[in-house]
Design a protein around this motif. Structure first.
Motif, PDB file in Angstrom:
ATOM      1  N   THR B  20       0.843  -1.196   0.000  1.00 22.92           N
ATOM      2  CA  THR B  20       0.000   0.000   0.000  1.00 22.92           C
ATOM      3  C   THR B  20       0.873   1.239   0.000  1.00 22.92           C
ATOM      4  O   THR B  20       1.805   1.352   0.804  1.00 22.92           O
ATOM      5  N   THR B  22       0.763   5.522   0.007  1.00 25.04           N
ATOM      6  CA  THR B  22      -0.089   6.631   0.416  1.00 25.04           C
ATOM      7  C   THR B  22       0.294   7.912  -0.308  1.00 25.04           C
ATOM      8  O   THR B  22       1.485   8.173  -0.547  1.00 25.04           O
ATOM      9  N   THR B  72      -4.861   6.220  -1.381  1.00 23.92           N
ATOM     10  CA  THR B  72      -3.993   5.057  -1.327  1.00 23.92           C
ATOM     11  C   THR B  72      -4.050   4.274  -2.624  1.00 23.92           C
ATOM     12  O   THR B  72      -5.086   4.246  -3.297  1.00 23.92           O
ATOM     13  N   THR B  74      -3.178   0.330  -3.699  1.00 25.44           N
ATOM     14  CA  THR B  74      -2.879  -0.982  -3.150  1.00 25.44           C
ATOM     15  C   THR B  74      -2.642  -1.980  -4.271  1.00 25.44           C
ATOM     16  O   THR B  74      -3.394  -2.015  -5.249  1.00 25.44           O
TER      17      THR B  74
END
Lengths: 122, 107
Positions: B20, B22, B72, B74
Motif C-alpha cells: 500500500t 499513500t 492510497t 494498493t
C-alpha cells in the motif's frame, strides 16, 4: 491503437532553442487536451504544460513559464513544444501525453509518447 | 500550487506481498487523483484515474481509494512485473502536480 510518436530532442547550448514535436495516430486528436511532462535524470515526473483541444486554453509550470510555448495543429494531428532560453536544469526526457479533461478535472494521462531527450550543455 | 507527497519513498517487498502506497494533497482535490506506474527507461503508464477507477487493461490486483487530501494505491498480490516506481498526480487544478514517487523493489 492510439499512439504518440515524438521527435525533435537533442543537445543544445544554454540560452538556445529547441522545438519538440509529437505526432498522434489511432484516435481523434482534436478531441483531447495534450500535456508535456518531463523527467530530469534520476528524478521524478514534472508536469510542464497543457493545451486544450481547440488551443483556447494553455497552462504552464512555473519553471518554464515565459520560456516555453505549447501549440498544436489538429489538421496535422500534431503537438509542439517550443523551448527558448534553455537552461541546464531543463535537461530531461520530455514526454507528450493525452489527457481527458472534463469541466471540473482530469481523468489522467492515458496515452504517452516514447519520450525524447533534451540535453542543455555547453 | 497543490503539493503532493507520497509515503513511503521506497518499499522492499516479495512476490505475493500486499503493498500500500499513500499519497497526500496539500488541499482538497475531491477525487481528481491519478496513479501511474513507471518502469526504468519507459514512459509512465496510467493505472488508476478519478481516485478509484481502474484504467482499461490494468490488472485487478491494483486498486485505489480516497478522496479530499488522502489517497492510497494498493497492490493486492505483488507480481514480478510490478517492481517499478509509482507516482500520484492531482488532476484538479493547474499546474498539475505529481508526487515524488514510491519505488517498489525486490526484497
Amino acid at each position: 491503437e492510439a499512439q504518440l510518436v515524438q521527435s525533435g530532442g537533442g543537445l543544445v547550448k544554454p540560452g538556445g532553442s529547441l522545438r519538440l514535436s509529437c505526432a498522434a495516430s489511432g484516435f481523434t486528436f482534436g478531441r483531447y487536451s495534450m500535456n508535456w511532462v518531463r523527467q530530469a535524470p534520476g528524478k521524478g515526473l514534472e508536469w510542464v504544460s497543457v493545451i486544450s483541444s481547440t488551443s483556447s486554453n494553455k497552462y504552464y509550470g512555473d519553471s518554464v513559464k515565459g520560456r516555453f510555448t505549447v501549440s498544436r495543429d489538429n489538421a496535422k494531428n500534431s503537438l509542439y513544444l517550443q523551448m527558448n532560453s534553455l537552461r541546464a536544469e531543463d535537461t530531461a526526457v520530455y514526454y507528450c501525453a493525452r489527457d481527458d479533461i472534463t469541466m471540473v478535472g482530469g481523468l489522467g494521462m492515458d496515452v504517452w509518447g516514447q519520450g525524447t531527450t533534451v540535453t542543455v550543455s555547453s | 500550487d497543490i503539493q503532493m507527497t507520497q509515503s513511503p519513498s521506497s518499499v522492499s517487498a516479495s512476490v505475493g506481498d500486499r503493498v500500500t502506497i499513500t499519497c497526500r494533497a496539500s488541499q482538497d482535490v475531491n477525487t481528481w487523483l491519478a496513479w501511474y506506474q513507471q518502469r526504468p527507461g519507459k514512459a509512465p503508464n496510467l493505472l488508476i484515474y478519478a481516485a478509484s477507477s481502474l484504467q482499461s487493461g490494468v490488472p485487478s490486483r491494483f486498486s485505489g481509494s480516497g478522496s479530499g487530501t488522502y489517497f492510497t494505491l494498493t497492490i493486492s498480490s505483488l507480481q514480478p512485473e510490478d517492481f517499478a516506481t509509482y507516482y500520484c498526480q492531482q488532476a484538479y487544478r493547474f499546474p498539475r502536480t505529481f508526487g515524488p514517487g514510491t519505488k517498489v523493489d525486490i526484497k
